[in-house]
Design a protein around this motif. Structure first.
Motif, PDB file in Angstrom:
ATOM      1  N   LEU A 123       0.538  -1.414  -0.133  1.00 46.56           N
ATOM      2  CA  LEU A 123      -0.307  -0.046  -0.374  1.00 46.56           C
ATOM      3  C   LEU A 123       0.892   1.372   0.322  1.00 46.56           C
ATOM      4  CD1 LEU A 123      -2.730   1.283   0.159  1.00 46.56           C
ATOM      5  CD2 LEU A 123      -2.639   1.790   2.701  1.00 46.56           C
ATOM      6  N   ASP A 124       0.625   1.970  -0.893  1.00 45.11           N
ATOM      7  CA  ASP A 124       1.794   3.069  -1.126  1.00 45.11           C
ATOM      8  C   ASP A 124       1.672   4.610  -0.477  1.00 45.11           C
ATOM      9  OD1 ASP A 124       3.087   1.604  -2.786  1.00 45.11           O
ATOM     10  OD2 ASP A 124       1.788   2.639  -4.612  1.00 45.11           O
ATOM     11  N   ARG A 125       0.128   4.692  -0.132  1.00 44.39           N
ATOM     12  CA  ARG A 125       0.151   6.428   0.239  1.00 44.39           C
ATOM     13  C   ARG A 125      -1.378   5.446   1.045  1.00 44.39           C
ATOM     14  NH1 ARG A 125       0.755   5.925  -4.885  1.00 44.39           N
ATOM     15  NH2 ARG A 125       3.002   6.813  -5.382  1.00 44.39           N
ATOM     16  N   ALA A 126      -2.240   6.229   2.459  1.00 39.01           N
ATOM     17  CA  ALA A 126      -3.127   6.205   3.142  1.00 39.01           C
ATOM     18  C   ALA A 126      -4.188   7.592   2.016  1.00 39.01           C
ATOM     19  CB  ALA A 126      -2.619   6.382   4.378  1.00 39.01           C
ATOM     20  N   ILE A 127      -4.010   8.325   2.184  1.00 37.91           N
ATOM     21  CA  ILE A 127      -4.615   9.343   2.049  1.00 37.91           C
ATOM     22  C   ILE A 127      -3.678  10.337   1.232  1.00 37.91           C
ATOM     23  CG2 ILE A 127      -6.402  11.376   2.197  1.00 37.91           C
ATOM     24  CD1 ILE A 127      -6.828   9.623   3.672  1.00 37.91           C
ATOM     25  N   ARG A 128      -4.155  10.260  -0.058  1.00 35.33           N
ATOM     26  CA  ARG A 128      -3.409  10.744  -1.504  1.00 35.33           C
ATOM     27  C   ARG A 128      -4.576  12.227  -2.529  1.00 35.33           C
ATOM     28  NH1 ARG A 128      -0.908   7.796  -6.829  1.00 35.33           N
ATOM     29  NH2 ARG A 128       0.526   8.673  -7.124  1.00 35.33           N
ATOM     30  N   ILE A 129      -4.108  12.881  -2.961  1.00 38.94           N
ATOM     31  CA  ILE A 129      -4.564  13.655  -3.900  1.00 38.94           C
ATOM     32  C   ILE A 129      -3.790  13.685  -4.682  1.00 38.94           C
ATOM     33  CG2 ILE A 129      -5.589  16.054  -4.230  1.00 38.94           C
ATOM     34  CD1 ILE A 129      -6.001  16.323  -1.190  1.00 38.94           C
ATOM     35  N   LYS A 130      -3.511  13.970  -6.120  1.00 40.27           N
ATOM     36  CA  LYS A 130      -2.895  14.036  -7.841  1.00 40.27           C
ATOM     37  C   LYS A 130      -4.536  14.911  -8.525  1.00 40.27           C
ATOM     38  CE  LYS A 130      -4.182   9.188  -8.393  1.00 40.27           C
ATOM     39  NZ  LYS A 130      -4.164   7.660  -9.172  1.00 40.27           N
ATOM     40  N   THR A 131      -3.052  15.966  -9.032  1.00 36.03           N
ATOM     41  CA  THR A 131      -3.751  16.426 -10.390  1.00 36.03           C
ATOM     42  C   THR A 131      -2.250  17.686 -10.666  1.00 36.03           C
ATOM     43  OG1 THR A 131      -5.130  18.165 -10.841  1.00 36.03           O
ATOM     44  CG2 THR A 131      -4.789  18.183  -8.346  1.00 36.03           C
ATOM     45  N   ASN A 132      -2.255  18.055 -11.504  1.00 36.83           N
ATOM     46  CA  ASN A 132      -1.952  18.975 -12.485  1.00 36.83           C
ATOM     47  C   ASN A 132      -2.668  20.037 -12.889  1.00 36.83           C
ATOM     48  OD1 ASN A 132      -2.586  18.063 -14.838  1.00 36.83           O
ATOM     49  ND2 ASN A 132      -1.466  15.802 -14.468  1.00 36.83           N
ATOM     50  N   THR A 133      -1.791  20.764 -14.363  1.00 37.94           N
ATOM     51  CA  THR A 133      -2.088  22.347 -14.276  1.00 37.94           C
ATOM     52  C   THR A 133      -2.560  21.764 -15.816  1.00 37.94           C
ATOM     53  OG1 THR A 133       0.048  22.720 -15.711  1.00 37.94           O
ATOM     54  CG2 THR A 133      -0.708  23.873 -12.885  1.00 37.94           C
ATOM     55  N   LEU A 134      -2.858  20.404 -15.974  1.00 33.49           N
ATOM     56  CA  LEU A 134      -4.130  20.101 -17.503  1.00 33.49           C
ATOM     57  C   LEU A 134      -5.305  19.509 -16.852  1.00 33.49           C
ATOM     58  CD1 LEU A 134      -1.654  18.051 -20.219  1.00 33.49           C
ATOM     59  CD2 LEU A 134      -2.422  19.798 -20.788  1.00 33.49           C
ATOM     60  N   ARG A 135      -5.050  18.870 -16.030  1.00 32.16           N
ATOM     61  CA  ARG A 135      -6.316  18.063 -14.865  1.00 32.16           C
ATOM     62  C   ARG A 135      -7.339  19.366 -14.431  1.00 32.16           C
ATOM     63  NH1 ARG A 135      -4.713  14.133 -16.619  1.00 32.16           N
ATOM     64  NH2 ARG A 135      -4.051  12.286 -16.159  1.00 32.16           N
ATOM     65  N   GLY A 136      -6.245  20.397 -13.687  1.00 37.03           N
ATOM     66  CA  GLY A 136      -6.508  21.978 -12.807  1.00 37.03           C
ATOM     67  C   GLY A 136      -7.830  20.994 -11.474  1.00 37.03           C
ATOM     68  N   GLY A 137      -9.086  21.244 -11.916  1.00 37.89           N
ATOM     69  CA  GLY A 137      -9.791  21.210 -10.657  1.00 37.89           C
ATOM     70  C   GLY A 137      -9.274  21.464  -8.959  1.00 37.89           C
ATOM     71  N   PHE A 138     -10.505  21.038  -8.203  1.00 36.70           N
ATOM     72  CA  PHE A 138      -9.807  21.626  -7.326  1.00 36.70           C
ATOM     73  C   PHE A 138     -10.498  20.257  -6.009  1.00 36.70           C
ATOM     74  CE2 PHE A 138     -14.904  22.515  -7.680  1.00 36.70           C
ATOM     75  CZ  PHE A 138     -15.470  21.399  -7.068  1.00 36.70           C
ATOM     76  N   VAL A 139      -9.619  20.550  -4.813  1.00 39.65           N
ATOM     77  CA  VAL A 139     -10.561  19.529  -3.551  1.00 39.65           C
ATOM     78  C   VAL A 139     -10.063  20.524  -2.957  1.00 39.65           C
ATOM     79  CG1 VAL A 139      -9.438  17.403  -2.755  1.00 39.65           C
ATOM     80  CG2 VAL A 139      -9.040  17.395  -4.972  1.00 39.65           C
ATOM     81  N   GLU A 140     -11.913  20.104  -1.920  1.00 44.36           N
ATOM     82  CA  GLU A 140     -11.828  20.882  -0.902  1.00 44.36           C
ATOM     83  C   GLU A 140     -12.642  19.931   0.154  1.00 44.36           C
ATOM     84  OE1 GLU A 140     -13.503  24.242  -1.911  1.00 44.36           O
ATOM     85  OE2 GLU A 140     -15.582  23.964  -2.058  1.00 44.36           O
ATOM     86  N   ASN A 141     -12.766  20.646   1.291  1.00 43.02           N
ATOM     87  CA  ASN A 141     -12.717  19.936   2.597  1.00 43.02           C
ATOM     88  C   ASN A 141     -12.950  18.634   2.771  1.00 43.02           C
ATOM     89  OD1 ASN A 141     -14.408  22.534   2.705  1.00 43.02           O
ATOM     90  ND2 ASN A 141     -16.138  22.261   1.440  1.00 43.02           N
ATOM     91  N   VAL A 142     -11.786  18.057   2.940  1.00 44.49           N
ATOM     92  CA  VAL A 142     -11.352  16.141   3.403  1.00 44.49           C
ATOM     93  C   VAL A 142     -11.428  16.477   4.517  1.00 44.49           C
ATOM     94  CG1 VAL A 142     -10.041  14.485   3.068  1.00 44.49           C
ATOM     95  CG2 VAL A 142     -11.150  16.079   0.906  1.00 44.49           C
ATOM     96  N   TYR A 143     -12.228  15.340   5.306  1.00 44.29           N
ATOM     97  CA  TYR A 143     -12.380  15.287   6.767  1.00 44.29           C
ATOM     98  C   TYR A 143     -11.809  13.780   7.005  1.00 44.29           C
ATOM     99  CZ  TYR A 143     -14.268  19.465   6.291  1.00 44.29           C
ATOM    100  OH  TYR A 143     -14.721  21.213   6.661  1.00 44.29           O
TER     101      TYR A 143
END
Length: 480
Positions: free
Chosen positions: A358-378
């Motif tokens: 198992l590489d990571r427990a919690i992971r967020i991955k993006t870049n400037t082609l994807r863009g988008g947003f991630v908010e409010n993670v509990y």
């Protein structure tokens, strides 16, 4: 010293202002405590909004429609007849009894509960031609016309897949998996694969040019693998109790769905891109009491890739993950990388994550082609035995298939981890790579205790992490 009326008045004003400021601080602190206390009550509200599905008390056994449990006879026609009869009767339960039943793709209809009895194993055909004609589906966050998913529902309502049996996709190093292009999955040199010009590059170009989905026709002659189970634009979906193994591609993929419950499911599939559960453009999703042992991310919350995600523009939101067991995988709970329409309001609690793979427990991955947003993670009450790279990884420079730089700056904020114990933290306790133009904002660690990480923290282009009662490798991290 002469005391004047004006000096007394000034002192009273200062005292009043100090009292107001002090009370204001106390109110803000109480409000903060209330927010921290009540945040998971919103998760409970999301769960309550997903109704318990009901089906008419009618049963349709596929054997009564000609199905043969010899593992060799193709039962596609019999299963289709049973589902049609159930639909015509106003709904009910289509039963697959104990035994091995070979079939092509299964297409669900409204008010149908496809139920696998104990000892039932559905073996899906290894012949790609059985998954034609093409249907409206998706591949890595881009819509297209492609091979049918193994289990598929399109614009249906009140559907379920339940029971204690097994769906065996029969994918392996001689079928489906070699198309990923990796030798370890059976790909032979110079054989066709998904990165060839007529496959993914062609799809990427079509998506960027806003080619209508109906004209993005792939399928036969192309090497883009089908999804395992895909409810597409459905409402009120239940997937419960069953096991999925040997998947061609992503396993559970609700896309553009509302009110989805995935409960007590086991995913044991180690092929390429074998993500366990990938809600995409979906909202009000509850993933509960599941086991994920996968060849890719255990759970990956998505919302479209690049221009196609911005075209659809439906964020994934209101997603609750609880009481799950994550074993092998690239990440336990992941957001991205197909994330162009954004993700918000994700709640993760009472899970176990543990595997040397198992590489990571919690992971967020993006870049400037994807863009988008991630908010409010509990994230709360997580027991992590072992991870390879990081407990928390946020990467705004994620790259696959070559350079991934564009003009769409991602935004990541409000990421909160609480009450987490980690025995072996891997290379990094926390690994954050924000961007100079878009700092990662408002990351908090409360009652987080990480042992045996090679490096405590590696943080770039981020607001300072807010620590409260947190230790990494025995060192106390606390904001004063």
């Amino acid at each position: 010293m002469k005391i004047t009326t004006s000096s007394i008045a000034f002192s009273l004003i200062c005292l009043t202002l100090f009292t107001i400021t002090l009370n204001s601080c106390k109110i803000k602190e109480k409000e903060k405590e209330k927010i921290e206390t009540d945040v998971f009550s919103e998760a409970d509200n999301i769960i309550s909004s997903i109704k318990v599905l009901e089906f008419p008390d009618k049963t349709f056994n596929i054997v009564d429609f000609g199905a043969v449990a010899d593992g060799e006879t193709n039962n596609s026609a019999a299963i289709k007849k049973a589902i049609a009869a159930c639909t015509e009767a106003g709904g009910g339960k289509v039963i697959i009894p104990s035994g091995k039943f070979l079939t092509g793709p299964i297409h669900l209809k409204s008010n149908v509960n496809l139920h696998l009895e104990e000892g039932a194993e559905v073996l899906f055909s290894k012949n790609s031609k059985d998954y034609l004609p093409v249907v409206h589906t998706s591949y890595e966050g881009q819509e297209l016309m492609n091979y049918s998913p193994l289990i598929y529902a399109y614009k249906q309502n009140n559907i379920a897949v339940t029971g204690s049996g097994t769906f065996n996709g029969q994918a392996g190093t001689t079928n489906w998996w070699p198309w990923c292009g990796a030798e370890r999955y059976g790909h032979l040199k110079d054989a066709p694969q998904q990165k060839d010009a007529h496959n993914l590059p062609r799809l990427w170009e079509m998506a960027e040019n806003n080619t209508p989905v109906s004209e993005r026709v792939f399928g036969e002659g192309h090497q883009l693998r089908p999804l395992f189970i895909q409810p597409f634009e459905c409402e009120n979906v239940l997937i419960q109790g069953v096991t999925f193994t040997n998947a061609p591609f992503w396993v559970i993929h609700p896309i553009k769905c509302n009110y989805v419950r995935v409960e007590g499911v086991t995913v044991n599939s180690h092929g390429p891109n074998n993500d366990g559960c990938d809600p995409e453009y979906s909202k009000n999703v509850h993933i509960n009491k599941c086991v994920f042992n996968t060849g890719d991310d255990c759970i990956a919350i998505k919302s479209g890739r690049n221009n196609d995600g911005r075209r659809v523009n439906i964020p994934s939101e209101n997603i609750v993950v609880e009481n799950c067991d994550m074993k092998d995988g690239h990440g336990g709970v992941v957001m991205g990388s197909e994330i162009s329409a954004g993700v918000r309001n994700v709640y993760v609690r009472n899970c176990k994550m543990n595997s040397p793979e198992l590489d990571r427990a919690i992971r967020i991955k993006t870049n400037t082609l994807r863009g988008g947003f991630v908010e409010n993670v509990y994230v709360k009450n997580i027991e992590v035995g072992q991870v390879k790279e990081a407990v928390l990884k946020i990467n705004l420079f994620y790259a696959i298939y070559g350079p991934q730089e564009g003009n769409f700056m991602p935004v990541v904020k409000n990421i909160h981890l609480q009450d987490i114990n980690v025995e072996n933290g891997g290379k990094f306790g926390v690994l954050i790579k924000g961007r100079p133009q878009s700092f990662v904002k408002n990351v908090t660690l409360t009652n987080v205790h990480i042992k045996n990480a090679e490096t405590d923290l590696s943080v770039e282009n981020s607001e300072p992490i807010i620590f409260k009662n947190t230790t990494i490798n025995g060192k106390s991290y606390e904001n004063n």
